[in-house]
Design an enzyme around this catalytic site. Structure first.
Site, PDB file in Angstrom:
ATOM      1  N   TYR A 171       0.856  -1.194   0.000  1.00  0.00           N
ATOM      2  CA  TYR A 171       0.000   0.000   0.000  1.00  0.00           C
ATOM      3  C   TYR A 171       0.892   1.245   0.000  1.00  0.00           C
ATOM      4  O   TYR A 171       2.120   1.145   0.009  1.00  0.00           O
ATOM      5  CB  TYR A 171      -0.950  -0.023   1.208  1.00  0.00           C
ATOM      6  N   ALA A 454     -35.426 -40.042   0.800  1.00  0.00           N
ATOM      7  CA  ALA A 454     -36.697 -39.329   0.999  1.00  0.00           C
ATOM      8  C   ALA A 454     -37.591 -39.516  -0.219  1.00  0.00           C
ATOM      9  O   ALA A 454     -37.256 -39.039  -1.302  1.00  0.00           O
ATOM     10  CB  ALA A 454     -36.430 -37.851   1.235  1.00  0.00           C
TER      11      ALA A 454
END
Ligand code: FMN
Ligand code: SF4
Length: 646
Positions: A171, A454
């Protein structure tokens, strides 16, 4: 011997323990850049969760040269007042606050492709290399230093307990410190002494405004890990020069934007990836206390680092996002309850794509109050179908709210897609998350039924008030002439099984699953070729830049062959035919692995709608997506269950 949860004094800063929430930014600020209520809640949750020191995100001292380079700004009274609310609330939980102050992004600013960023020197901008940065004049540097000093004063008056200079990671300040980006010939360039001048002037500005005894930290990258960047040896030399400069703590860091995955770690980095920095500094006799981070989310590792004297403070970045209560859980030995980070960087991706702050495994991140659970208004019975990440999250959340919950899984094992995703050794973080989910499920009131397929009939017979379908998605299998002549495996199943009998493998599909499967196989000593129809690998993957760079680096460092703009057109006993941009070629192989995507199956949903009061479909069962989607949908469906209509 030092311990993680003992009191510690760093310079004049007294902390209740050595656990630090590292600075991590997000953009839900007040319109003027002050800390918003949401941001305050987010930090306060971590103070409440036991962290000894809280870092709010990097905060900029001026917007004169860059428009809002960091989410927060600290240059006005009203911004300082918001900070003082934050400080007060953090202090109420016995935590301290360190304000990380930044001069800006410089060459790594992502303004637009037309405006050259300002930097130390006229070097190419990172995101738009055709733009050449505009060097700061000496007067402008003095202005920045003055603004920094004033922000220090505002922070101290607001109640901050320490200040950190944001001088790392490539930075702006680091651009002054590093010859790769600092080509100046004035007093701010050239020798190390000159390049460090800005740091000394910032320190002096802080001292002038806050006094010499006010704790001042500095975050420094002591190994950039890129050609031309600072080497570890140079980093240690820099620390030696700064060791007597009056800093209360060196906050060490690794990497820069080119290798961003080293700084902002991903699933592919090893645990403790930055520890060697602290080890080298201690070995070199650096006396200033050290703060280090980098995948230290395993409390045993964090404790070891402190006990062995490798570092004085433990910084937690991602682990503080995934679990606000990390410190309290670690302190009380509840290690199995700490929600681990899976290194996906959806948090970063959300930031970079202007979304609200998000975490794949912690759906309340940044929305701590709005998304909190409330007790169930009525005791509904809930059936969850499918025990992948979304199904497990839905089941646990529904049970936490007080519903009666059953979870059915057709397989013999829990985890769904996570079982494959966490299989490679370089995806250990995902496997740990699955273990965490299993433990939480075990501790919950959910009734789990494995090997339970299921069917609509069974569900209708059970008559739950609500069904949450989290059945995942099925792999798409192509129909290529000759496929019956060769061993053809599906990537997900291969990863779950962990073995592949062949030696020469062609992986069809160069998305994330294809690439990770290829790496997994290559690490088993196989010869691997990826065939991808697009012009490059990973083109369809939507993930953060650091993850993208990290996996591309793994591929680049591997022996994997890549055939792009290519397709497998036929399969024979010992080879496949590949059409690459109109040219046919034969690729010898004994196994074809399919990784071309997934499709959802909505038949169960269609069979139940209108027959069960509430039927919801979540995660890959809606459309193949990511862990973050499955977990969030599982959580919110259970959180809002009474209110949601079909
Ligand atoms: C979303 C996000 C935002 C970050 N913002 C900052 C920041 O503002 N300042 C800073 O010094 N580091 C920042 N970092 C880096 C972290 O503080 C930390 O150094 C890094 O994530 C490595 O530690 P970890 O492996 O514990 O996550 C950020 C990281 C993340 C994930
Ligand atoms: S989004 Fe992913 S990388 Fe970021 S904290 Fe959450 S789990 Fe970790």
């Amino acid at each position: 011997m030092a311990t993680l949860f003992e009191k510690v004094k760093i310079g004049n800063l007294e902390l209740k323990n050595r656990v630090v929430m590292d600075p991590m930014g997000f953009s839900h600020t007040d319109p003027d850049g002050g800390y918003s209520d949401r941001q305050i809640d987010y930090y306060v949750e971590r103070a409440k969760g036991g962290f000894g020191l809280i870092y709010p995100t990097a905060t900029t001292v001026t917007t004169k040269f860059e428009f809002a380079p960091m989410p927060n700004v600290l240059e006005t009274y009203s911004q300082a007042t918001r900070l003082s609310i934050l400080c007060d609330k953090v202090h109420q939980y016995g935590a301290k606050l360190c304000s990380q102050l930044s001069l800006g992004l410089g060459r790594v600013a992502f303004v637009d492709p037309f405006t050259p960023p300002k930097s130390a020197s006229a070097v190419p901008a990172f995101f738009f290399p055709d733009l050449i940065c505009e060097p700061f004049t000496v007067d402008e540097i003095k202005f920045l230093i003055g603004k920094f000093g004033y922000s220090c004063l505002l922070a101290k008056n607001a109640g901050a307990d320490a200040i950190e200079i944001h001088a790392y990671g490539g930075y702006l300040i680091d651009q002054f410190l590093t010859p790769l980006w600092n080509k100046r010939t004035d007093e701010y360039g050239g020798s190390l002494e000159n390049r460090l001048r800005i740091l000394y002037e910032l320190r002096d500005a802080c001292w002038e405004n806050c006094g010499k005894d006010f704790p001042l930290f500095v975050k420094l990258t002591i190994d950039h890990g890129i050609p031309g960047g600072r080497t570890l040896e140079e980093g240690i030399e820099m620390l030696k020069v700064l060791d007597d400069a009056g800093f209360a703590c060196f906050h060490l860091d690794l990497g820069t934007y080119e290798n961003w995955y080293d700084a902002v770690t991903t699933v592919y980095q090893k645990e403790g990836n930055q520890l060697y920095l602290a080890e080298a500094a201690k070995k070199a006799g650096i006396k200033t206390p050290l703060l280090v981070q980098g995948k230290l989310g395993d409390p045993k590792l964090a404790e070891k680092v402190v006990r062995e004297g490798i570092a004085d403070l433990i910084g937690l970045g991602h682990p503080a996002l995934t679990d606000a209560e990390w410190a309290n859980k670690a302190k009380h030995g509840r290690h199995e309850d700490i929600r681990p980070c899976i290194g996906c960087n959806e948090c970063i991706y959300a930031n970079l794509t202007n979304q609200r702050f998000k975490c794949a495994v912690n759906p309340v991140l940044g929305m701590e109050k709005e998304f909190a659970l409330t007790p169930a208004r009525e005791k509904l019975s809930v059936l969850v179908v499918g025990a992948g990440p979304g199904g497990i999250k839905a089941a646990i959340t529904a049970a936490q709210r007080g519903f009666k919950v059953e979870l059915w899984e057709k397989d013999y094992s829990l985890g769904g897609a996570l079982r494959a995703a966490g299989a490679p050794d370089f995806k250990e973080a995902v496997a740990k998350y699955l273990e965490y989910l299993k433990v939480q499920l075990y501790k919950s009131q959910v009734m789990v039924r494995l090997n339970k397929e299921a069917t609509p009939e069974e569900i209708l017979k059970m008559k739950p008030d609500a069904v949450i379908l989290a059945c995942g998605a099925r792999p798409i299998m192509p129909n290529i002439p000759g496929m019956e002549k060769m061993t053809v495996l599906e990537a997900t199943q291969l990863l779950i099984d962990g073995t592949c009998p062949g030696q020469k493998i062609v992986v069809l599909g160069g998305g994330l699953v294809g690439c990770e499967t290829a790496l997994f196989l290559e690490r088993q000593g196989k010869e691997v070729t990826i065939v991808e129809q697009m012009e490059a690998l990973l083109m369809t993957v939507k993930h953060a830049t650091n993850n993208d760079l990290a996996i591309k680096k793994l591929l680049q460092d591997s022996q994997i062959q890549q055939l792009t703009k290519a397709n497998v057109t036929s399969v024979d006993t010992a080879s496949v035919t590949v059409n690459k941009e109109g040219q046919e070629m034969t690729v010898p192989c004994d196994t074809l692995v399919i990784a071309i995507g997934y499709q959802s199956d909505h038949s169960l949903e269609a069979a139940l709608k209108g027959k069960i009061p509430k039927v919801f479909t979540i995660g890959d069962n809606v459309v193949p997506a990511k862990v973050i989607d499955a977990v969030a949908e599982g959580y919110h469906t259970a959180r809002l269950l009474e209110e949601l209509e079909n």
